[in-house]
Enzyme design. Structure first.
Site, PDB file in Angstrom:
ATOM      1  N   CYS A   9      -5.641   6.697   5.025  1.00 54.90           N
ATOM      2  CA  CYS A   9      -6.368   5.494   4.608  1.00 54.90           C
ATOM      3  C   CYS A   9      -5.442   4.498   3.917  1.00 54.90           C
ATOM      4  CB  CYS A   9      -7.530   5.865   3.683  1.00 54.90           C
ATOM      5  SG  CYS A   9      -8.855   6.718   4.556  1.00 54.90           S
ATOM      6  N   HIS A  10      -4.723   4.961   2.883  1.00 53.96           N
ATOM      7  CA  HIS A  10      -3.868   4.023   2.161  1.00 53.96           C
ATOM      8  C   HIS A  10      -2.488   4.604   1.901  1.00 53.96           C
ATOM      9  CE1 HIS A  10      -8.081   3.015   1.231  1.00 53.96           C
ATOM     10  NE2 HIS A  10      -7.652   1.780   1.462  1.00 53.96           N
ATOM     11  N   GLY A  11      -2.122   5.630   2.672  1.00 53.50           N
ATOM     12  CA  GLY A  11      -0.753   6.120   2.640  1.00 53.50           C
ATOM     13  C   GLY A  11      -0.338   6.887   1.400  1.00 53.50           C
TER      14      GLY A  11
END
Lengths: 436, 261, 181
Positions: C145-147
């Site tokens: 999703c956001h690393g």
């Protein structure tokens, strides 16, 4: 409330809001300073009680809807899960189920109050009609709500009531199929009943708002049926009637709570604790008590009238019994509102009340049962009599009484009988139904 | 002040409720079954409680006699804690049942021993299987039987102890049994209880009467597991509301004392 | 209070005020308490709470293999770690960690790492349970999703997530059975 010349109330934030959206001045005007006749008796409490019940039903209903499953495979079990596993679920469900009963108790008392004191007469005809609209919506809501637990009575009640529409000539069967969404009461039926059961209370809420707006235009009727002549006849709604309404409401809730906690299934049908079995009709199908009088009227027409078949005749009679309420303001021609000053109507009012109880009694029994052993009087015979009287009361008696009844003299004002300033009527009227 | 007439009005309101109620309850009374004896039960009345010892014995009767045919699907094994069973005892009771589960990684359904969070395992997988095994009659689920009949406990007790020989001239159909308390008189279930049909751990003599009482106490608890909590809460709520009503009523009297009305 | 009820008798007036005050107080307290059942009904119900523990048989899990089980509706990652993975997790200095926690505290039995597979950033399920999925720069898990990157002990090393993957309450019933919850 929308008049621009109204001074905003309060100060600070309240004033800031009120200048832009005059909710506070509205409340001030309509619920605090609002002048009401000072001679209400306790029967005038039921408006507040009904408002409370509506809100209580909506709140418990929303919470129950969060746990309920509108699917024939799951509905019954999901209700049992609410009763057993959901925190306080049993309390919320019993409040909702008994709430329906107490809602109807309150609404019927409210209506009989209106009939006794002539609260439907000029200028309150629309107020009364909106009330009957609320009653019709309540009945539809209650009926659909009773289907949701998907017990035996739910299923067979739904089957019987939806089948009423099949009596309509030509298009009846198509209408029933449309209502069902299939060829019997089944999942689509349950699903749409749930959707509508959730929707209707908000419609009721809307009509209640109109009901209250109409009430505040004409002002309340009162036990004497005489319009207030001035400030000596009225008190401000707050604190006088807010206090009295609170007291009456608390007593009503106490009785309600007793049933919720100690006799929660008193008004219910045991059979509805058996899951719906579409191939197996219970021996006796009985609607909830609040439908029994109408159910009795439906069943009393068991004979053809001219070209109208018995089945259609029963349906017409049942819906007619509700419809006739809409036109009561025009059937009752008497210029006098309160039955207190209508010596003849007063008697017929109580006979009508008894007639409604008799209809309820008849509705709960098999039509062919004997009323007394040995006497060949069947329940259906009483049903005929009571149904006849129901319509006779409204359609024949009310108009005739308006012409032939000689009312007693009315007091000059609400204060008159109390202060002794009235005529002979004062002493005669202060006694029976008045809170004075 | 018209106190008396106020009271009369209040009475009228209450009377309306009661009359309406009578209308609804008496509607059921019809039928051709023998009327059950009105017995006293420990759970009756606003002070009624569950007789734990009796209900525990009733569970034994259910497990050893009834559960072969009758499901109890709304009750979970974990609920038995309320009857006084320990977590370990509940695990043992649950593990005696096999519950279908799955699918597993291969996509197969499998059976495993029940655990406390499972609901009572039904003896038949579905209604058709239940009918097929019982001459076409489906043994009803027992979770709600007490609530599902008018005067449920009395009725069930009478039914369980009411098997008699059919009177002269009454022909009992094959596969049926005569019981005057059952509507119509012919019931598919054979008399389920026999003297010493179970052996109670606490030494209570297992008469038919005793077993019927115990299993009805158990079924009552199964139907209304919330009962004791409900009554306890109800007491607090009703007493609170009575006080509130009294205060509000007194306040109303005080407020209106200066108004001529 | 409107004027016509002004009561100049002090005794009677105070009794009246007491009545109104206690009525108001009683009604408000009652109303507030009555709200509780409505709110509490939305809390987990008894049948949901009854499922708050699961027992997992891990006898079939091989070294280096990761499996996912469901606990309280959430994925729980069970990793039978390789020697290299364990060494890497144990040798990492605490100074390198955003949410300092020793591997010894997280994995009571070094071979078995059990963490809740929900990214502590915004609740996505990190990748890395199957060999084909990316495991991030530290060989643990990688949240798409956001690393966010997690290491072989499930600790946050890079990305927006603030905390390590939490370890659920655990008990080894024996060598092959783990009770979660």
């Amino acid at each position: 409330m929308s008049s621009g010349n109204q001074q905003p109330v309060g100060d600070g934030l309240v004033k800031w809001i009120d200048t832009r959206l005059p909710v506070f001045s509205y409340l001030q005007k309509e619920y605090a300073e609002f002048q009401s006749p000072k001679n209400f008796n306790w029967f005038w409490n039921f408006g507040a009680i009904l408002t409370f019940m509506l809100v209580m039903m909506i709140l418990t209903g929303i919470i129950l809807a969060m746990q309920y499953q509108p699917n024939t495979m799951l509905a019954f079990d999901s209700v049992e899960r609410i009763m057993r596993d959901v925190n306080h679920g049993w309390m919320l469900r019993y409040m909702h189920a008994n709430g329906a009963t107490f809602f109807f108790i309150a609404v019927y008392i409210h209506m009989f109050r209106g009939l006794y004191y002539g609260s439907y007469k000029n200028p309150r005809e629309l107020l009364w009609i909106l009330g009957v609209v609320i009653l019709v919506l309540m009945m539809a809501t209650a009926f659909m709500g009773y289907v949701l637990p998907w017990g035996q009575m739910s299923f067979w009640g739904a089957t019987v009531i939806t089948n009423l529409f099949s009596a309509i000539p030509l298009i009846g069967d198509s209408i029933v199929t449309l209502l069902w969404g299939g060829f019997s009461v089944d999942n689509p039926t349950l699903n749409r009943f749930f959707a509508l059961h959730y929707l209707f209370p908000f419609l009721i809420f809307g009509v209640v708002v109109l009901h209250v707006v109409a009430l505040h235009v004409s002002g309340s009727n009162n036990p004497l049926g005489v319009d207030p002549k001035g400030p000596q006849d009225t008190v401000s709604f707050h604190p006088y009637y807010t206090m009295k309404d609170s007291a009456g409401l608390a007593i009503f809730i106490t009785i309600f709570a007793f049933f919720v906690f100690f006799a929660p299934n008193f008004f219910g049908e045991p059979e509805n604790y058996l899951p719906a079995a579409p191939l197996n009709t219970p021996a006796h199908i009985v609607p909830e008590w609040y439908f029994l009088p109408f159910f009795a009227i439906l069943r009393s027409i068991n004979f053809d009238v001219l070209f109208i078949e018995a089945k259609l005749g029963g349906v017409i009679a049942m819906f007619g019994a509700i419809f006739v309420l809409f036109i009561v303001p025009w059937l009752d021609k008497s210029p006098v509102r309160s039955a207190k000053f209508r010596p003849v109507y007063r008697w017929f009012f109580w006979i009508f009340v008894l007639d409604c109880f008799l209809l309820g009694w008849v509705g709960g029994r098999a039509p062919d049962n004997l009323v007394f052993e040995g006497l060949n009087l069947k329940v259906i015979h009483l049903g005929w009599l009571a149904t006849f009287w129901y319509f006779f009361h409204f359609i024949i008696l009310l108009p005739l009484l308006g012409i032939f009844e000689k009312p007693k003299p009315l007091p000059k004002s609400i204060s008159a009988p109390v202060l002794g300033g009235g005529s002979a009527a004062a002493s005669a009227t202060a006694k029976p139904m008045e809170k004075a | 002040m018209g106190i008396v007439s106020n009271m009369r009005r209040t009475a009228a309101v209450a009377g309306f409720a009661v009359a309406a109620a009578l209308v609804s309850t008496s509607a059921i009374a019809a039928g051709d079954a023998k009327h059950p004896e009105d017995r006293e039960w420990p759970f009756e009345g606003i002070f009624g409680t569950v007789d734990l010892a009796s209900a525990q014995r009733g569970l034994q009767v259910y497990l050893e006699v009834c559960s072969g045919c009758h499901s109890l699907k709304h009750v979970a094994y974990r609920n038995l804690g309320a009857l006084g069973f320990s977590e370990a005892e509940i695990k043992v009771i649950a593990s005696g049942f096999d519950v279908p589960d799955g699918p597993d990684k291969e996509g197969e359904m499998f059976e495993r021993a029940a655990i406390p969070s499972d609901r009572f395992v039904s003896p038949f997988p579905n209604e058709e299987a239940a009918k097929a095994a019982n001459n076409g009659a489906r043994p009803p689920d027992l979770s709600l039987q007490v609530k599902a009949h008018p005067g449920g406990a009395n009725y069930l007790h009478a039914l369980l102890t009411g098997y008699v020989d059919a009177p002269e001239g009454v022909n009992v159909p094959t596969g049926s049994n005569y019981n005057p308390f059952f509507r119509g008189g012919f019931i598919a279930m054979p008399a389920p209880l026999f003297e010493d049909g179970v052996e109670y751990a606490d030494g209570t003599p297992a008469t038919v009467e005793q077993m019927a009482t115990d299993v009805v106490n158990f079924m009552q608890w199964a139907a209304e597991p919330e009962m004791e909590q409900r009554k306890k809460t109800g007491f607090k709520v009703v007493i609170f509301l009575i006080i509130l009503s009294a205060i509000l009523y007194a306040g109303k009297r005080k407020m209106w004392a200066n108004v001529d009305h | 209070m409107s004027d016509d009820t002004q009561n100049h008798d002090g005794h009677s007036g105070s009794r009246r005020d007491f009545l109104y005050l206690s009525a108001g107080a009683f009604a408000s307290v009652g109303g507030a308490i009555a709200l509780w059942p409505f709110v509490d009904s939305m809390n987990p119900s008894a049948d949901v709470l009854a499922l708050s523990t699961v027992e997992v048989d891990v006898s079939q899990v091989e070294v280096g293999q990761r499996v996912t089980v469901k606990w309280q509706g959430k994925p729980v990652f069970i990793d039978r770690r390789t020697e290299a993975g364990i060494a890497e997790a144990r040798d990492t200095p605490l100074d390198d960690l955003r949410d300092p926690e020793t591997d010894e505290a997280r994995a009571e039995r070094p071979e078995w790492l059990v963490v809740i597979g929900v990214c502590t950033h915004l609740g996505c399920v990190p990748l890395g349970q199957t060999p084909s999925e990316p495991r991030g720069e530290w060989g643990g898990w990688f949240c798409p999703c956001h690393g966010s990157h997690y290491d072989t002990s499930g600790r946050i090393r890079k990305g927006p997530a603030p905390l390590n993957l939490p370890v659920p309450p655990l008990a080894f019933l024996n060598d092959t059975n783990i009770k979660i919850g």
